[in-house]
Scaffold this active site. Sequence first.
Site, PDB file in Angstrom:
ATOM      1  N   SER A 147       0.797  -0.884  -0.162  1.00  0.00           N
ATOM      2  CA  SER A 147      -0.024  -0.449  -0.008  1.00  0.00           C
ATOM      3  C   SER A 147       1.189   1.583  -0.005  1.00  0.00           C
ATOM      4  CB  SER A 147      -1.216   0.231   1.290  1.00  0.00           C
ATOM      5  OG  SER A 147      -2.021   1.012   1.683  1.00  0.00           O
ATOM      6  N   TYR A 160      -2.509  -0.353  10.610  1.00  0.00           N
ATOM      7  CA  TYR A 160      -1.927  -1.204   8.880  1.00  0.00           C
ATOM      8  C   TYR A 160      -1.407  -0.673   8.214  1.00  0.00           C
ATOM      9  CZ  TYR A 160      -4.045  -1.168   4.099  1.00  0.00           C
ATOM     10  OH  TYR A 160      -4.094  -0.966   3.016  1.00  0.00           O
ATOM     11  N   LYS A 164       1.525  -2.848   6.165  1.00  0.00           N
ATOM     12  CA  LYS A 164       2.051  -2.785   4.812  1.00  0.00           C
ATOM     13  C   LYS A 164       3.759  -2.549   4.467  1.00  0.00           C
ATOM     14  CE  LYS A 164      -1.847  -3.938   3.259  1.00  0.00           C
ATOM     15  NZ  LYS A 164      -1.944  -4.895   2.223  1.00  0.00           N
ATOM     16  N   THR A 198     -12.750   0.745  -3.331  1.00  0.00           N
ATOM     17  CA  THR A 198     -13.191  -1.199  -3.610  1.00  0.00           C
ATOM     18  C   THR A 198     -14.660  -1.006  -2.657  1.00  0.00           C
ATOM     19  OG1 THR A 198     -12.099  -2.253  -2.543  1.00  0.00           O
ATOM     20  CG2 THR A 198     -11.714  -2.423  -5.048  1.00  0.00           C
TER      21      THR A 198
END
Length: 273
Positions: A147, A160, A164, A198
Amino acid sequence: MSRTVRGARVLITGATRGMGALFARRAADEGASELTLWGRDAAALERSAAGLARPGLRVRTDVVDLTDLAAIDDAARSVLAGNATPDVLVNNAGVITGNGYFWEQNPREAEETLLVNTLAPMRLVSHLLPAMIADADRPKRVLNVASAAGLVPNPRMAAYAASKAAALTWSDILRLELEQADHGHVLVTTFCPSYVSTGMFAGAGAVRMTPALRPERAVDQAWRGMLAGRPFVITPPGVHLGRAARGMLPARAWDAMARVFGVHGSMESFTGR
Protein backbone atom coordinates in the site's frame (compact mmCIF):
# COMPACT_ATOMS: atom_id res chain seq x y z
CA MET A 1 -2.81 -13.18 -23.87
CA SER A 2 0.27 -13.49 -21.68
CA ARG A 3 2.52 -16.49 -22.15
CA THR A 4 3.28 -16.24 -18.41
CA VAL A 5 -0.37 -16.90 -17.56
CA ARG A 6 -1.51 -19.15 -20.41
CA GLY A 7 -1.56 -22.69 -19.03
CA ALA A 8 -0.38 -21.50 -15.61
CA ARG A 9 -1.46 -22.41 -12.12
CA VAL A 10 -2.50 -19.29 -10.20
CA LEU A 11 -3.20 -18.88 -6.47
CA ILE A 12 -4.95 -15.76 -5.20
CA THR A 13 -5.71 -14.87 -1.58
CA GLY A 14 -8.71 -12.73 -0.69
CA ALA A 15 -10.30 -13.87 -3.93
CA THR A 16 -14.00 -13.45 -3.20
CA ARG A 17 -14.46 -9.72 -3.84
CA GLY A 18 -12.75 -6.47 -4.74
CA MET A 19 -9.36 -6.68 -6.38
CA GLY A 20 -9.03 -10.38 -5.54
CA ALA A 21 -12.07 -11.26 -7.64
CA LEU A 22 -10.75 -9.09 -10.48
CA PHE A 23 -7.33 -10.74 -10.33
CA ALA A 24 -9.05 -14.12 -10.59
CA ARG A 25 -11.08 -13.02 -13.61
CA ARG A 26 -7.95 -11.66 -15.27
CA ALA A 27 -6.13 -14.96 -14.78
CA ALA A 28 -9.07 -16.91 -16.18
CA ASP A 29 -9.40 -14.63 -19.19
CA GLU A 30 -5.69 -14.94 -19.97
CA GLY A 31 -5.79 -18.72 -20.15
CA ALA A 32 -4.74 -20.03 -16.74
CA SER A 33 -5.17 -23.79 -16.48
CA GLU A 34 -5.80 -23.87 -12.72
CA LEU A 35 -7.01 -21.26 -10.28
CA THR A 36 -6.78 -21.72 -6.53
CA LEU A 37 -8.92 -19.21 -4.66
CA TRP A 38 -8.48 -18.56 -0.95
CA GLY A 39 -10.99 -16.78 1.25
CA ARG A 40 -12.83 -17.02 4.56
CA ASP A 41 -16.40 -17.26 3.19
CA ALA A 42 -17.17 -20.65 1.63
CA ALA A 43 -20.36 -19.47 -0.07
CA ALA A 44 -18.63 -16.44 -1.56
CA LEU A 45 -15.79 -18.64 -2.81
CA GLU A 46 -18.26 -20.92 -4.56
CA ARG A 47 -19.98 -17.95 -6.19
CA SER A 48 -16.63 -16.64 -7.38
CA ALA A 49 -15.68 -20.03 -8.77
CA ALA A 50 -18.98 -20.37 -10.62
CA GLY A 51 -18.41 -17.05 -12.38
CA LEU A 52 -14.98 -18.11 -13.61
CA ALA A 53 -15.95 -21.16 -15.63
CA ARG A 54 -13.83 -21.34 -18.79
CA PRO A 55 -13.02 -24.27 -21.11
CA GLY A 56 -9.94 -26.05 -19.83
CA LEU A 57 -9.85 -24.15 -16.51
CA ARG A 58 -9.98 -25.95 -13.20
CA VAL A 59 -11.01 -23.81 -10.22
CA ARG A 60 -10.20 -24.92 -6.69
CA THR A 61 -11.50 -23.13 -3.59
CA ASP A 62 -9.94 -23.30 -0.14
CA VAL A 63 -11.54 -21.79 2.95
CA VAL A 64 -8.59 -20.30 4.84
CA ASP A 65 -8.61 -17.91 7.79
CA LEU A 66 -5.42 -15.89 7.33
CA THR A 67 -5.37 -14.92 11.00
CA ASP A 68 -4.68 -18.59 11.75
CA LEU A 69 -1.09 -19.44 10.83
CA ALA A 70 -1.67 -23.16 11.38
CA ALA A 71 -4.55 -23.02 8.88
CA ILE A 72 -2.22 -21.39 6.35
CA ASP A 73 0.31 -24.17 6.94
CA ASP A 74 -2.32 -26.85 6.34
CA ALA A 75 -3.76 -25.19 3.24
CA ALA A 76 -0.32 -24.58 1.71
CA ARG A 77 0.69 -28.20 2.30
CA SER A 78 -2.55 -29.28 0.62
CA VAL A 79 -1.70 -27.17 -2.44
CA LEU A 80 1.73 -28.75 -2.67
CA ALA A 81 0.39 -32.26 -2.10
CA GLY A 82 -2.11 -31.72 -4.93
CA ASN A 83 0.66 -30.83 -7.38
CA ALA A 84 -0.77 -27.32 -7.61
CA THR A 85 2.38 -25.33 -6.93
CA PRO A 86 1.51 -21.93 -8.41
CA ASP A 87 3.27 -20.33 -11.33
CA VAL A 88 1.65 -17.06 -10.26
CA LEU A 89 1.01 -16.22 -6.59
CA VAL A 90 -1.04 -13.13 -5.73
CA ASN A 91 -0.94 -12.15 -2.06
CA ASN A 92 -3.95 -9.87 -2.27
CA ALA A 93 -5.86 -10.35 1.00
CA GLY A 94 -5.83 -7.40 3.35
CA VAL A 95 -7.76 -5.90 6.25
CA ILE A 96 -8.08 -2.54 7.96
CA THR A 97 -10.00 -1.87 11.15
CA GLY A 98 -11.44 1.39 12.47
CA ASN A 99 -10.11 4.92 12.20
CA GLY A 100 -9.39 5.62 15.86
CA TYR A 101 -6.06 6.68 17.22
CA PHE A 102 -3.77 3.76 17.98
CA TRP A 103 -4.26 3.89 21.74
CA GLU A 104 -8.05 3.87 21.30
CA GLN A 105 -8.15 0.59 19.37
CA ASN A 106 -8.48 -2.92 20.69
CA PRO A 107 -4.99 -4.49 20.66
CA ARG A 108 -6.51 -7.57 19.05
CA GLU A 109 -7.37 -5.50 15.97
CA ALA A 110 -3.72 -4.57 15.48
CA GLU A 111 -2.73 -8.20 15.89
CA GLU A 112 -5.24 -9.38 13.28
CA THR A 113 -4.13 -6.64 10.87
CA LEU A 114 -0.51 -7.74 11.11
CA LEU A 115 -1.47 -11.40 10.80
CA VAL A 116 -3.43 -10.92 7.57
CA ASN A 117 -1.40 -8.16 5.91
CA THR A 118 2.12 -9.20 6.86
CA LEU A 119 2.56 -12.59 8.48
CA ALA A 120 0.11 -14.49 6.23
CA PRO A 121 1.89 -13.70 2.94
CA MET A 122 5.23 -14.41 4.59
CA ARG A 123 3.99 -17.75 5.86
CA LEU A 124 2.45 -18.73 2.52
CA VAL A 125 5.56 -17.80 0.55
CA SER A 126 7.76 -19.73 2.97
CA HIS A 127 5.83 -22.88 2.02
CA LEU A 128 5.39 -22.34 -1.71
CA LEU A 129 8.54 -20.56 -2.82
CA PRO A 130 10.93 -23.54 -2.58
CA ALA A 131 8.71 -25.51 -4.98
CA MET A 132 8.41 -22.49 -7.28
CA ILE A 133 12.18 -22.15 -7.30
CA ALA A 134 12.64 -25.86 -8.04
CA ASP A 135 10.34 -25.69 -11.08
CA ALA A 136 12.33 -23.61 -13.55
CA ASP A 137 10.54 -24.94 -16.63
CA ARG A 138 8.36 -21.84 -16.86
CA PRO A 139 8.50 -18.30 -15.43
CA LYS A 140 7.12 -17.70 -11.96
CA ARG A 141 5.64 -14.52 -10.54
CA VAL A 142 4.82 -13.31 -7.02
CA LEU A 143 2.62 -10.23 -6.66
CA ASN A 144 2.46 -8.82 -3.14
CA VAL A 145 -0.21 -6.18 -2.56
CA ALA A 146 1.22 -3.60 -0.15
CA SER A 147 0.00 0.00 0.00
CA ALA A 148 1.00 3.61 -0.43
CA ALA A 149 0.37 3.78 3.33
CA GLY A 150 3.63 1.89 3.74
CA LEU A 151 5.42 4.72 1.93
CA VAL A 152 3.47 7.76 3.14
CA PRO A 153 1.79 6.91 6.44
CA ASN A 154 -0.97 9.02 7.90
CA PRO A 155 -2.85 9.21 11.20
CA ARG A 156 -5.70 6.89 12.20
CA MET A 157 -4.30 3.86 10.39
CA ALA A 158 -1.24 3.04 12.49
CA ALA A 159 -1.52 -0.75 12.50
CA TYR A 160 -2.49 -0.90 8.82
CA ALA A 161 0.35 1.38 7.69
CA ALA A 162 2.83 -0.54 9.84
CA SER A 163 1.65 -3.87 8.42
CA LYS A 164 1.98 -2.64 4.86
CA ALA A 165 5.37 -1.04 5.45
CA ALA A 166 6.62 -4.36 6.79
CA ALA A 167 5.08 -6.25 3.87
CA LEU A 168 6.62 -3.81 1.40
CA THR A 169 10.13 -4.14 2.82
CA TRP A 170 9.90 -7.93 3.08
CA SER A 171 8.59 -8.20 -0.48
CA ASP A 172 11.39 -6.15 -1.98
CA ILE A 173 14.07 -7.96 0.00
CA LEU A 174 12.58 -11.24 -1.23
CA ARG A 175 13.03 -9.93 -4.79
CA LEU A 176 16.65 -9.07 -4.09
CA GLU A 177 17.36 -12.42 -2.45
CA LEU A 178 15.98 -14.31 -5.45
CA GLU A 179 18.19 -12.26 -7.77
CA GLN A 180 21.23 -12.78 -5.56
CA ALA A 181 20.61 -16.55 -5.44
CA ASP A 182 20.32 -16.69 -9.27
CA HIS A 183 16.68 -17.77 -9.29
CA GLY A 184 15.88 -15.46 -12.18
CA HIS A 185 12.74 -17.31 -13.27
CA VAL A 186 10.95 -16.16 -10.08
CA LEU A 187 10.20 -12.42 -10.10
CA VAL A 188 8.57 -10.45 -7.29
CA THR A 189 6.46 -7.32 -7.74
CA THR A 190 5.31 -5.12 -4.87
CA PHE A 191 2.09 -3.21 -5.55
CA CYS A 192 1.61 0.05 -3.65
CA PRO A 193 -1.69 1.75 -4.51
CA SER A 194 -3.31 4.63 -2.72
CA TYR A 195 -7.02 4.33 -1.88
CA VAL A 196 -8.85 1.90 -4.17
CA SER A 197 -12.63 2.28 -4.39
CA THR A 198 -13.57 -1.31 -3.52
CA GLY A 199 -15.46 -0.36 -0.36
CA MET A 200 -12.57 -1.27 1.90
CA PHE A 201 -11.76 2.43 2.31
CA ALA A 202 -15.31 3.76 2.15
CA GLY A 203 -15.56 7.23 3.63
CA ALA A 204 -11.86 8.05 3.28
CA GLY A 205 -11.31 11.69 2.37
CA ALA A 206 -9.82 13.01 -0.84
CA VAL A 207 -6.10 13.63 -1.14
CA ARG A 208 -4.97 16.30 -3.59
CA MET A 209 -3.26 14.95 -6.72
CA THR A 210 -3.99 11.40 -5.54
CA PRO A 211 -7.48 10.40 -6.70
CA ALA A 212 -9.03 7.14 -5.54
CA LEU A 213 -8.37 4.37 -8.03
CA ARG A 214 -11.06 2.34 -9.71
CA PRO A 215 -10.39 -1.30 -8.80
CA GLU A 216 -10.30 -2.30 -12.47
CA ARG A 217 -7.57 0.27 -13.11
CA ALA A 218 -5.59 -0.77 -10.04
CA VAL A 219 -5.73 -4.45 -10.97
CA ASP A 220 -4.73 -3.73 -14.56
CA GLN A 221 -1.67 -1.75 -13.45
CA ALA A 222 -0.64 -4.37 -10.90
CA TRP A 223 -1.18 -7.27 -13.28
CA ARG A 224 0.78 -5.71 -16.13
CA GLY A 225 3.61 -4.78 -13.80
CA MET A 226 3.70 -8.29 -12.37
CA LEU A 227 3.84 -9.93 -15.78
CA ALA A 228 6.65 -7.58 -16.80
CA GLY A 229 8.54 -8.43 -13.62
CA ARG A 230 8.66 -4.83 -12.44
CA PRO A 231 9.98 -4.53 -8.87
CA PHE A 232 7.36 -1.94 -7.88
CA VAL A 233 4.04 -0.64 -9.14
CA ILE A 234 3.26 2.60 -7.27
CA THR A 235 0.06 4.39 -8.21
CA PRO A 236 -1.36 6.98 -8.77
CA PRO A 237 1.51 9.35 -9.66
CA GLY A 238 0.79 11.61 -6.69
CA VAL A 239 2.12 8.87 -4.40
CA HIS A 240 5.57 9.33 -5.95
CA LEU A 241 5.40 13.04 -5.12
CA GLY A 242 4.45 12.33 -1.53
CA ARG A 243 7.15 9.69 -1.19
CA ALA A 244 9.83 12.04 -2.57
CA ALA A 245 8.70 15.01 -0.48
CA ARG A 246 8.64 12.98 2.72
CA GLY A 247 12.17 11.77 2.01
CA MET A 248 13.62 15.21 1.26
CA LEU A 249 11.79 17.56 3.62
CA PRO A 250 12.36 17.99 7.34
CA ALA A 251 9.68 16.18 9.33
CA ARG A 252 7.75 19.31 10.33
CA ALA A 253 7.79 20.66 6.78
CA TRP A 254 6.46 17.34 5.47
CA ASP A 255 3.77 17.33 8.17
CA ALA A 256 2.60 20.76 7.05
CA MET A 257 2.57 19.72 3.41
CA ALA A 258 0.67 16.53 4.20
CA ARG A 259 -1.98 18.50 6.08
CA VAL A 260 -2.42 20.93 3.19
CA PHE A 261 -2.75 18.10 0.66
CA GLY A 262 -5.27 16.27 2.84
CA VAL A 263 -3.11 13.25 3.63
CA HIS A 264 -3.25 13.55 7.40
CA GLY A 265 -7.00 14.10 7.48
CA SER A 266 -8.02 11.50 4.93
CA MET A 267 -8.98 8.83 7.48
CA GLU A 268 -11.10 11.02 9.74
CA SER A 269 -14.36 10.12 7.95
CA PHE A 270 -13.38 6.52 7.14
CA THR A 271 -16.16 3.98 7.65
CA GLY A 272 -14.91 0.93 5.72
CA ARG A 273 -17.11 -1.91 4.62
